[in-house]
Design an enzyme around this catalytic site. Structure first.
Site, PDB file in Angstrom:
ATOM      1  N   ASP A   1       7.059   4.287   1.097  1.00  0.00           N
ATOM      2  CA  ASP A   1       8.189   3.711   1.813  1.00  0.00           C
ATOM      3  C   ASP A   1       9.531   4.028   1.162  1.00  0.00           C
ATOM      4  O   ASP A   1      10.573   3.889   1.804  1.00  0.00           O
ATOM      5  CB  ASP A   1       8.017   2.191   1.912  1.00  0.00           C
ATOM      6  CG  ASP A   1       6.736   1.810   2.614  1.00  0.00           C
ATOM      7  OD1 ASP A   1       6.598   2.132   3.803  1.00  0.00           O
ATOM      8  OD2 ASP A   1       5.871   1.193   1.979  1.00  0.00           O
TER       9      ASP A   1
ATOM     10  N   HIS B   1       0.805  -1.222   0.000  1.00  0.00           N
ATOM     11  CA  HIS B   1       0.000   0.000   0.000  1.00  0.00           C
ATOM     12  C   HIS B   1       0.839   1.274   0.000  1.00  0.00           C
ATOM     13  O   HIS B   1       0.310   2.371   0.127  1.00  0.00           O
ATOM     14  CB  HIS B   1      -0.965   0.020   1.189  1.00  0.00           C
ATOM     15  CG  HIS B   1      -0.315  -0.254   2.512  1.00  0.00           C
ATOM     16  ND1 HIS B   1      -0.934  -0.945   3.519  1.00  0.00           N
ATOM     17  CD2 HIS B   1       0.904   0.066   2.995  1.00  0.00           C
ATOM     18  CE1 HIS B   1      -0.130  -1.041   4.561  1.00  0.00           C
ATOM     19  NE2 HIS B   1       0.995  -0.423   4.268  1.00  0.00           N
TER      20      HIS B   1
END
Length: 461
Positions: free
Chosen positions: A263, A178
């Site tokens: 990330d 995600h």
């Protein structure tokens, strides 16, 4: 149709994905098989899944089992969230922290698995033999029992596991993450309506960049440039997870040419990660989530949530959507991609997703047999990668993706061959290593841990 959850005791995924399933009317009547070796957690999730589905008016049928092959029998989709753990440990994160502490004792800040372009705290690739072996075994079971099923890889390390399974089995594995959702924070911060934006992201898992940013028909990056000039000096982190608009993200953007997303911001070079003071300078007052203060706090929060979930499961008088709406939302979907993917494949409800699949020419200059994270259209006919346009910059490919791919290849070389010298060589190249003895000593101590006995046998000298 049957959907199997392997590692169903996960407190982070199972219940919200069950909620997504129950809210997707086209998938009504689906059989959901919950599988976990931890009967305590399994019973709790089974109980709460039924109650949650009933409260929101869903129509799902649930079964539970500790037997993997029984759970896989007849499955069309297998959602894998499993985390390897040794008997006697409450969760695998305990083992992660033990190994990280050993790494730090030997001079490896944040442990031996924290490497350039791989700084995410639960993305273990060198000392994580148990996790890699578990997921390869699960994939082999899928290949044997339900070979036509889609294996939806959700547990980390997504990049290495997806790549490993594709090379060692014929399982139809696809990696899910995600992290791409960080792009929504970018547009929100810039005050832009997403309906006016044409955007695209590409790279590898935890290494993706906003290559297309068109706002009302024009290049949107000048808007970001103006924000950097006017607002970045005043930017403050609101939580350990708030890093998308951080100085680190903007520094990477200025160097690579496109903005890192999600990330990826956490996965730069040592420039951002030498120590906690350095992390705070680049990621804000918390120093991000991947440090010695915030990560243990997060693991403790997970443990508390897990225990609360188990307690709530024992009290049928608690109405979940009323008493705990943050964990059991009544109407809102989670934003995860697994259920939209299933709905697209089964019912032809086309979805634009960001999935980890073999490159096969999608990103120019990256080997075809490497797993990349790219935008795709999914429908009844399958997965259709979009053309990456404009292309990623040469600097992203040469100085970010290539070294990250190399680290994946080295980790898999060690795992597949069982040659401990590969692990030693990886550490010898680590800037924290000051001697060959240091590299060998840290591996010795990690492999001598009781829960790593199989790992020690696997890695011959």
């Amino acid at each position: 149709m049957k959907i199997t959850f392997v590692g169903a005791g996960s407190v982070r995924y199972t219940l919200k994905l069950v909620g997504d399933l129950a809210k997707t009317k086209e998938l009504a009547g689906t059989v959901v098989s919950l599988m976990d070796i931890d009967e305590r957690r399994l019973d709790a999730i089974y109980n709460l899944s039924q109650r949650y589905t009933s409260e929101i008016g869903g129509n799902l049928k649930f079964e539970k089992t500790t037997n993997l092959e029984k759970s896989l029998d007849g499955a069309s989709f297998v959602i894998n969230t499993a985390l390897a753990r040794a008997e006697g440990h409450q969760d695998g994160y305990v083992q992660y922290e033990i190994m990280r502490d050993i790494g730090q004792k030997h001079g490896y800040y944040r442990g031996i698995d924290s490497q350039e372009f791989n700084m995410v705290s639960d993305y273990y690739t060198l000392s994580n033999y148990n996790q890699l072996k578990l997921h390869l075994d699960i994939a082999k079971a899928v290949e044997k029992v339900c070979p036509d099923a889609y294996l939806i890889q959700t547990a980390n390390p997504v990049f290495e596991i997806t790549q490993l399974v594709l090379r060692r089995t014929k399982a139809k594995i696809i990696g899910f993450c995600h992290g791409f959702g960080g792009v929504h924070e970018v547009f929100k911060t810039l005050g832009l309506d997403e309906k006016d934006i044409d955007w695209q992201i590409a790279g590898v898992n935890h290494g993706i960049f906003l290559n297309r940013f068109i706002y009302k028909g024009k290049n949107g990056y000048p808007i970001l440039d103006e924000w950097i000039k006017e607002k970045l000096p005043k930017w403050e982190s609101t939580s350990p997870w708030d890093m998308q608009m951080s100085p680190a993200a903007m520094d990477m953007y200025e160097f690579y040419g496109y903005l890192p997303i999600g990330d990826t911001v956490r996965n730069g070079t040592w420039k951002y990660h030498y120590n906690l003071e350095t992390k705070k300078r680049w990621f804000g007052k918390f120093g991000g989530i991947d440090n010695e203060i915030e990560r243990p706090k997060f693991y403790e929060e997970l443990r508390q949530i897990r225990e609360k979930i188990i307690d709530v499961s024992k009290d049928p008088s608690v109405k979940l959507t009323v008493s705990w709406p943050e964990e059991f939302p009544k109407d809102k979907l989670s934003g995860e991609q697994q259920v939209p993917f299933i709905n697209a494949i089964v019912n032809g409800k086309e979805a634009r997703l960001y999935l980890n699949i073999l490159n096969k020419g999608t990103i120019k200059g990256i080997p075809d047999d490497v797993v990349v994270e790219v935008p795709v259209r999914v429908d009844k006919k399958g997965i259709h990668p979009e053309k990456i346009e404009p292309d990623l910059t040469d600097r992203i490919k040469k100085m970010y993706l290539t070294p990250r791919i190399m680290r994946m290849e080295m980790a898999l070389e060690a795992f597949i061959t069982g040659d401990r010298r590969v692990l030693e060589e990886i550490l010898i190249r680590d800037p924290r290593t000051k001697s060959e003895k240091q590299a060998k000593d840290v591996l010795d101590e990690i492999m001598n841990l009781p829960f790593n006995s199989e790992m020690k046998k696997h890695y011959r000298s």
